[in-house]
Design an enzyme around this catalytic site. Structure first.
Site, PDB file in Angstrom:
ATOM      1  N   SER A   1     -34.140  21.432  22.209  1.00  0.00           N
ATOM      2  CA  SER A   1     -32.932  21.926  22.880  1.00  0.00           C
ATOM      3  C   SER A   1     -31.889  22.297  21.843  1.00  0.00           C
ATOM      4  CB  SER A   1     -32.348  20.848  23.801  1.00  0.00           C
ATOM      5  OG  SER A   1     -31.728  19.816  23.030  1.00  0.00           O
ATOM      6  N   ASP A   2     -31.002  23.227  22.196  1.00  0.00           N
ATOM      7  CA  ASP A   2     -29.805  23.379  21.387  1.00  0.00           C
ATOM      8  C   ASP A   2     -28.995  22.099  21.535  1.00  0.00           C
ATOM      9  OD1 ASP A   2     -27.800  24.408  19.776  1.00  0.00           O
ATOM     10  OD2 ASP A   2     -27.702  26.330  20.825  1.00  0.00           O
ATOM     11  N   TRP A   3     -28.101  21.852  20.588  1.00  0.00           N
ATOM     12  CA  TRP A   3     -27.404  20.567  20.533  1.00  0.00           C
ATOM     13  C   TRP A   3     -26.499  20.411  21.756  1.00  0.00           C
ATOM     14  CZ3 TRP A   3     -30.837  20.940  17.240  1.00  0.00           C
ATOM     15  CH2 TRP A   3     -31.081  19.986  16.256  1.00  0.00           C
ATOM     16  N   GLY A   4     -26.813  19.418  22.582  1.00  0.00           N
ATOM     17  CA  GLY A   4     -26.089  19.219  23.820  1.00  0.00           C
ATOM     18  C   GLY A   4     -26.531  20.146  24.927  1.00  0.00           C
ATOM     19  N   GLY A   5     -27.673  20.797  24.756  1.00  0.00           N
ATOM     20  CA  GLY A   5     -28.119  21.813  25.697  1.00  0.00           C
ATOM     21  C   GLY A   5     -29.048  21.337  26.782  1.00  0.00           C
TER      22      GLY A   5
END
Length: 820
Positions: A232-236
């Site tokens: 995932s993208d960071w916090g995604g």
């Protein structure tokens, strides 16, 4: 744990809790180890054009310092080289620096399609064309992974804007999705063999990309054969269990075990098949085995030759600079050019990279002014002429004009400042700062020959283009930008860069200009397949500089073009008096030049770069792209060959056609018309005037009603809503929104644009990310308290949050005591 059998044996020995633990990070940049079984933690860091390994406090937006690393040109710059071998060499050195620092995954390259020139992260992406994007990304990936470091192709998929990027729903039709937004990724995956792919924050047609089974499983794995890991993208992450089922293995950063527990509960209650979890665990273990962390040198004992890497950074920048205009032949400058005045705030303090997660702490930085002074030119002085931000200064302007009157030539360094191009923020217009335009006008009125050197990661309007003598597009050239510009301006390097994107004359000419970044909940891709040159060439609109444009100090002639369905060959001759390189572009033009068809007039089919001495000729073979004579048929969910007589073109740009030959192509024996000929309800798609497409026509293309484009009102905000939705709700919600905006504006006024943009980024975070990006400092109960405060129950929320904070602190202390 080197083989598939080893991976499976390790996974079989794991408990359910251990399997779940591998699905999220241990902290901001590292995965969790399973020490009992000898499974190590590995490190992931940012690094599309330079390693960004943070030595202290961690963040995802470039706020805190990182260790020194070579800052190579950004993707937008490197794409202008059209040189896959160069990209491979850059990738090798990026991989070497990552390996020396025990980094296992370098989070790049970014290769989203440049739909609109205002997108704030365009500097980090390659092109408006998927073939060029895919081939450049594949070369960079191969280079990085040759050093045992995984590359991560990002952001998958349709990440086309920064505005509301963590919640926006990108509404796109099937042809545009496959022909443009996915095709570059397909090439990068199949030809680069990327070991990881990073999913994007946004939704695609109603489903978050990180839990989009069609994208992550059906297309990425089943159709393209991807065998790596999706992170995932960071916090995604939105729904952790749904993401695992769709094919996303690793959530970053740490969620302090919250989502690991969600996975365990889902397996225990039967809502998640443990076999699906096992597949994701195998992907994590395989990545660990592929990147061989145990074979790396300890951090600090690197034998990286930073001088050698800096030399390549200079070469990469010089080979990517585009000579956009030189009508009077003023360039290159030499001793005979006379006195040269260097003017502009970007000459002594260059713009060489973008901002956000790709912000590199360079090992050194060579500025253009010092390089020009060392070049042998008669530099009579330097004046800044304008403030870097758009603040008027009569004194700076007057001193610059005074210097220009003493000169025979002015080298005018203009550009976009640091606040204009950054992660999480889209640009609001396509103009240069007014103080730069005012100074340029006054310099033109003096009558002194002017060479404009432009810094920036994306196109800008150039209203003075026809009134200056030469324009050099330096883009964002990395830490070696200074010598690169000096070498091109003086002719030590013959420019060979070609634009990887179209420069429009004005922003209103862009097909998505009236809609881009203007809605809250959705982004409607009404322009469909008509992006960049595909649009401008379809409607025959004037442009400032076409896709593929770039001049040289020599000239080239094309002859003897031959082509078939597989490849084209053409003879190129250097007809000038200097050695130079030419990018041979081959385009495939549709039958009858796509008149009345839902199809671009021509599309890039292949390219090659050839170096020639004066008078030398070479026959160049260019392989045509896999789908050169095909369109994606939404009804059948597959590519389909469209029969007819095509023209194969050898060109110096999409509009500088040097030779053409016809090729007859047989089509698929399938009923139906993938080009939608004669459909009255798609009339603007047939003639390309997609700037006029209304809601009804876009719905006809999609085959479904459009979702609402505004945020829902009249209900409480939830964890899935973003903080920007607090605006106008009154009470604490409005105060919270106003505080964030005020802090951002204050930081901008204080000359801290990076920090200002990063604070504003908070507005686009879903409330759930407050907890998930806090590295365990905030839990769900505390977040629920915040939401009560936002939703008008302020004191109840304060009590809830305070109680939860005390309970969370006690739990962490108890856990720490048990660990000790």
């Amino acid at each position: 744990m080197g083989s598939l059998d080893d991976v499976k044996r390790t996974r079989h020995a794991m408990t359910l809790a251990e399997k779940a633990s591998l699905m999220s990070g241990a902290n901001f940049w590292n995965t969790k180890p399973v020490e009992r079984l000898g499974v190590p933690s590995i490190m992931l860091t940012d690094g599309p054009h330079g390693l960004r390994k943070q030595g202290g406090a961690a963040d995802h937006l470039g706020l805190n310092a990182s260790i020194p690393a070579t800052g190579f040109p950004t993707a937008a710059t490197l794409a202008n080289s059209w040189d896959v071998d160069l990209l491979g060499r850059v990738g090798e050195l990026l991989g070497a620096e990552a390996a020396a620092e025990q980094v296992s995954v370098l989070l790049g390259p970014g290769l989203n399609i440049k739909r609109n020139p205002l997108a704030g992260r365009n500097f980090e992406y390659f092109s408006e064309d998927p073939l060029l994007s895919g081939l450049m990304a594949a070369a960079l990936i191969r280079g990085i992974q040759s050093r045992g470091v995984a590359a991560s192709a990002k952001h998958f998929a349709v990440n086309s804007q920064e505005t509301h990027r963590m919640s926006i729903d990108e509404i796109v039709d099937e042809r545009a999705l496959h022909e443009l937004y996915l095709e570059g990724f397909r090439i990068a995956i199949t030809q680069g063999d990327a070991w990881t792919v990073m999913s994007s924050y946004n939704k695609v047609n109603g489903t978050y990309a990180n839990e989009h089974r069609e994208l992550l499983h059906d297309i990425l794995r089943e159709r393209w054969g991807f065998d790596g890991l999706v992170v995932s993208d960071w916090g995604g992450n939105n729904d952790r269990v749904a993401a695992i089922e769709a094919g996303s293995a690793l959530e970053m950063p740490s969620t302090d075990g919250v989502t690991d527990l969600e996975i365990v509960r889902a397996v225990e209650n039967g809502s998640l098949d443990e076999a699906v979890l096992d597949a994701r665990v195998d992907e994590v273990l395989t990545l660990i085995a592929r990147t061989r962390p145990g074979a790396r040198r300890p951090a600090g004992t690197s034998e990286v030759d930073h001088d050698l890497h800096h030399d390549l950074a200079i070469e990469a920048a010089s080979r990517s600079i585009v000579l956009a205009a030189n009508e009077a032949g003023l360039l290159p400058l030499g001793p005979e050019s006379g006195r040269v005045a260097v003017i502009g705030a970007f000459a002594d303090v260059p713009r060489y990279q973008g901002a956000g997660s790709s912000l590199v702490n360079p090992t050194r930085l060579d500025d253009p002014l010092e390089a020009l002074r060392a070049s042998g030119l008669d530099i009579v002085g330097h004046e800044r002429g304008f403030h870097r931000r758009d603040i008027p200064s009569v004194g700076l302007r007057r001193r610059a004009l005074r210097l220009a009157r003493r000169a025979d030539v002015v080298l005018l360094h203009l550009g976009l400042d640091e606040s204009a191009e950054a992660e999480a923020v889209d640009r609001t217009h396509l103009r240069l700062a007014q103080n730069q335009l005012d100074l340029t006008r006054e310099l033109i009125d003096l009558g002194v020959p002017i060479v404009v050197v432009l810094a920036g990661g994306a196109p800008v309007e150039l209203p003075f283009a026809d009134e200056v003598d030469a324009i050099v597009l330096g883009y964002l050239g990395g830490q070696g930008v200074g010598p690169a510009i000096a070498d091109v301006v003086t002719g030590r390097v013959n420019p060979s860069g070609k634009l990887a994107e179209t420069y429009p004359i004005r922003y209103s000419d862009v097909p998505s200009a009236s809609t881009f970044g203007r809605t809250e909940a959705t982004s409607e891709h009404r322009d469909s397949i008509y992006l960049g040159y595909r649009y401008y060439d379809k409607v025959d609109a004037p442009v400032r500089y076409p896709f593929g444009h770039g001049l040289s100090y020599t000239t080239f002639a094309y002859s003897a073009l031959r082509a078939d369905a597989r490849a084209a060959t053409v003879t190129v001759t250097n007809t000038g008096d200097r050695a130079g390189e030419e990018v041979v572009q081959v385009y495939v033009e549709a039958p009858d030049a796509a008149a009345g068809q839902f199809r671009a007039v021509r599309e890039l089919g292949g390219f090659a770069k050839v170096a020639l001495e004066p008078g030398e000729s070479a026959t160049v073979e260019v392989a045509l792209r896999e789908h050169a004579f095909q369109v994606f048929d939404p009804d059948r969910g597959e590519w389909r060959t469209v029969p007819g007589t095509y023209s194969v073109l050898a060109a110096a740009s999409s509009r500088d056609i040097r030779a053409r030959v016809e090729v007859a192509i047989d089509g698929d024996a399938i009923d139906g018309d993938p080009l939608d000929l004669g459909r009255a309800d798609l009339s603007h798609y047939l003639d390309g005037t997609v700037d006029r497409v209304g809601a009804a026509e876009f719905e006809a293309l999609l085959g479904r009603p459009l979702p609402g484009s505004t945020w829902p009102t009249g209900r409480p905000l939830t964890r899935d809503d973003i903080i920007a939705q607090a605006k106008g709700r009154g009470g604490f919600a409005s105060a919270l929104h106003a505080l964030i905006v005020t802090v951002s504006r204050t930081l901008m006024l204080l000359g801290r644009p990076h920090a200002a943009n990063n604070v504003r980024f908070v507005l686009d975070m879903p409330f759930r990310s407050v907890a998930r990006m806090s590295n365990g400092a905030v839990d769900g109960a505390m977040l629920d308290g915040l939401l009560l405060m936002v939703n008008g129950r302020f004191w109840h929320g304060v009590r809830r949050a305070a109680t939860a904070w005390r309970a969370h602190r006690r739990a962490r202390r108890a856990a720490s005591a048990r660990h000790d």
